[in-house]
Write a protein that holds these residues in place. Structure first.
Motif, mmCIF file in Angstrom:
data_model
loop_
_atom_site.group_PDB
_atom_site.id
_atom_site.type_symbol
_atom_site.label_atom_id
_atom_site.label_comp_id
_atom_site.label_asym_id
_atom_site.label_seq_id
_atom_site.Cartn_x
_atom_site.Cartn_y
_atom_site.Cartn_z
ATOM 1 N N LEU A 21 0.843 -1.187 0.000
ATOM 2 C CA LEU A 21 0.000 0.000 0.000
ATOM 3 C C LEU A 21 0.885 1.247 0.000
ATOM 4 N N VAL A 22 0.425 2.271 -0.692
ATOM 5 C CA VAL A 22 1.135 3.545 -0.711
ATOM 6 C C VAL A 22 0.152 4.638 -0.317
ATOM 7 N N THR A 23 0.544 5.472 0.642
ATOM 8 C CA THR A 23 -0.324 6.578 1.030
ATOM 9 C C THR A 23 -0.141 7.740 0.054
ATOM 10 N N THR A 24 -1.070 8.664 0.089
ATOM 11 C CA THR A 24 -0.930 9.920 -0.629
ATOM 12 C C THR A 24 -0.839 11.035 0.417
ATOM 13 N N ARG A 25 -0.900 12.265 -0.003
ATOM 14 C CA ARG A 25 -0.842 13.363 0.965
ATOM 15 C C ARG A 25 -2.225 13.680 1.534
ATOM 16 N N GLN A 26 -3.247 12.939 1.135
ATOM 17 C CA GLN A 26 -4.619 13.242 1.518
ATOM 18 C C GLN A 26 -5.123 12.325 2.637
ATOM 19 N N GLY A 27 -6.068 12.858 3.401
ATOM 20 C CA GLY A 27 -6.762 12.057 4.403
ATOM 21 C C GLY A 27 -6.234 12.168 5.814
ATOM 22 N N GLY A 28 -5.260 13.072 6.054
ATOM 23 C CA GLY A 28 -4.675 13.201 7.375
ATOM 24 C C GLY A 28 -5.128 14.451 8.108
ATOM 25 N N VAL A 29 -4.389 14.794 9.165
ATOM 26 C CA VAL A 29 -4.771 15.923 10.013
ATOM 27 C C VAL A 29 -3.719 17.019 10.057
ATOM 28 N N SER A 30 -2.593 16.864 9.388
ATOM 29 C CA SER A 30 -1.521 17.860 9.442
ATOM 30 C C SER A 30 -1.932 19.162 8.757
ATOM 31 N N ALA A 31 -1.431 20.266 9.300
ATOM 32 C CA ALA A 31 -1.703 21.578 8.724
ATOM 33 C C ALA A 31 -0.652 21.908 7.665
ATOM 34 N N ALA A 32 -0.939 22.902 6.849
ATOM 35 C CA ALA A 32 0.008 23.353 5.826
ATOM 36 C C ALA A 32 1.318 23.772 6.484
ATOM 37 N N PRO A 33 2.475 23.540 5.845
ATOM 38 C CA PRO A 33 2.669 23.005 4.492
ATOM 39 C C PRO A 33 2.682 21.476 4.417
ATOM 40 N N PHE A 34 2.304 20.807 5.515
ATOM 41 C CA PHE A 34 2.340 19.343 5.567
ATOM 42 C C PHE A 34 0.982 18.729 5.243
#
Length: 256
Positions: A21-34
């Motif tokens: 499995l590979v994650t993307t940058r979507q679906g998390g809780v981090s704020a910009a720029p992360f």
């Protein structure tokens, strides 16, 4: 939406007992720029947010991943090494295993994550192949470590998937990188480095092609993937070259 809804499943001829499995940058809780699914705990993101993102993966992984301290080197973490170190921090840029439900993982944001499996799925490996590690032999070391775990295994039995990395139209490098590969490679495809017109001493490097060539030189010919570009897809991927301060996505691999 949750992290699980944004996961990428590699398309490769792996055994049914092998899971990736590979994650993307979507679906998390981090704020910009992360923003938003950063899994790297070394990039300046809030520790609590990184841990929350990692915790959200527990439902899709069989065990706690073997997070590596990646240093752009060529060291491979093996089951024996991990047994001897007793759970302390693992400094390595690759890992192999023949143990069930031991989750291997690579963090990246332009560098090439490489997933490897034997035909039957008994031995698996992952590698973090930025240009430095790739040039110095991280893939060769990973394959050799897999062969050491199963004496009946040959390079021809290994299948590989090349995960999301900076693409050949975006990875600008200097003459030092070209010369480093020329010194270390038995043969180098002309397409691996394309001279950029009107940019003295600058080239576009093809990480995917360089990795394929190294693998083929070892006798590994079952190679899939290599179709992404982290730099040109800000919706789905972090990219250090594009953004500077940014998060990391993860490529996971385990066997039953």
């Amino acid at each position: 939406m949750t992290i699980a809804e944004y996961l990428i499943s590699p398309d490769w001829p792996a055994s049914d007992s092998v899971h990736a499995l590979v994650t993307t940058r979507q679906g998390g809780v981090s704020a910009a720029p992360f923003f938003s699914c950063n899994l790297g705990d070394h990039v300046g993101d809030r520790f609590e947010d990184v841990m929350a993102n990692r915790a959200a993966l527990k439902g899709v992984l069989p065990s706690q991943p073997l997070w590596l301290n990646q240093v752009h080197g060529t060291k491979v973490s093996t089951p024996q090494d991990r047994l001897l170190t007793g759970g302390s921090a693992i400094e390595a840029d690759a890992a192999v295993t023949n143990l069930p439900n031991e989750v291997l993982v690579i963090l990246s944001a332009d560098c090439l994550p490489v997933l490897l499996t034997s035909a039957g799925g008994q031995v698996i490996g992952v590698a973090h192949a930025g240009w430095r590690g790739l040039c110095k032999g991280v893939l060769e070391n990973t394959v050799q470590s897999m062969l050491s775990l199963d004496v009946s295994l040959s390079p021809a039995d290994i299948s590989v998937w090349l995960g999301p990395a900076i693409g050949p139209n975006a990875f600008e490098v200097g003459e030092d990188v070209v010369e480093a590969f020329q010194k270390q490679s038995k043969s180098l495809p002309e397409e691996a480095f394309r001279l950029i017109p009107n940019a003295s001493g600058k080239y576009l490097a093809n990480l995917y092609l360089l990795a394929r060539e190294r693998l083929k030189q070892m006798g590994v010919n079952r190679i899939e993937g290599g179709t992404f570009c982290t730099y040109s897809d800000p919706k789905h991927f972090f990219s250090y070259r594009r953004d500077g301060q940014t998060g990391r996505f993860a490529s996971f691999l385990w066997r039953d």
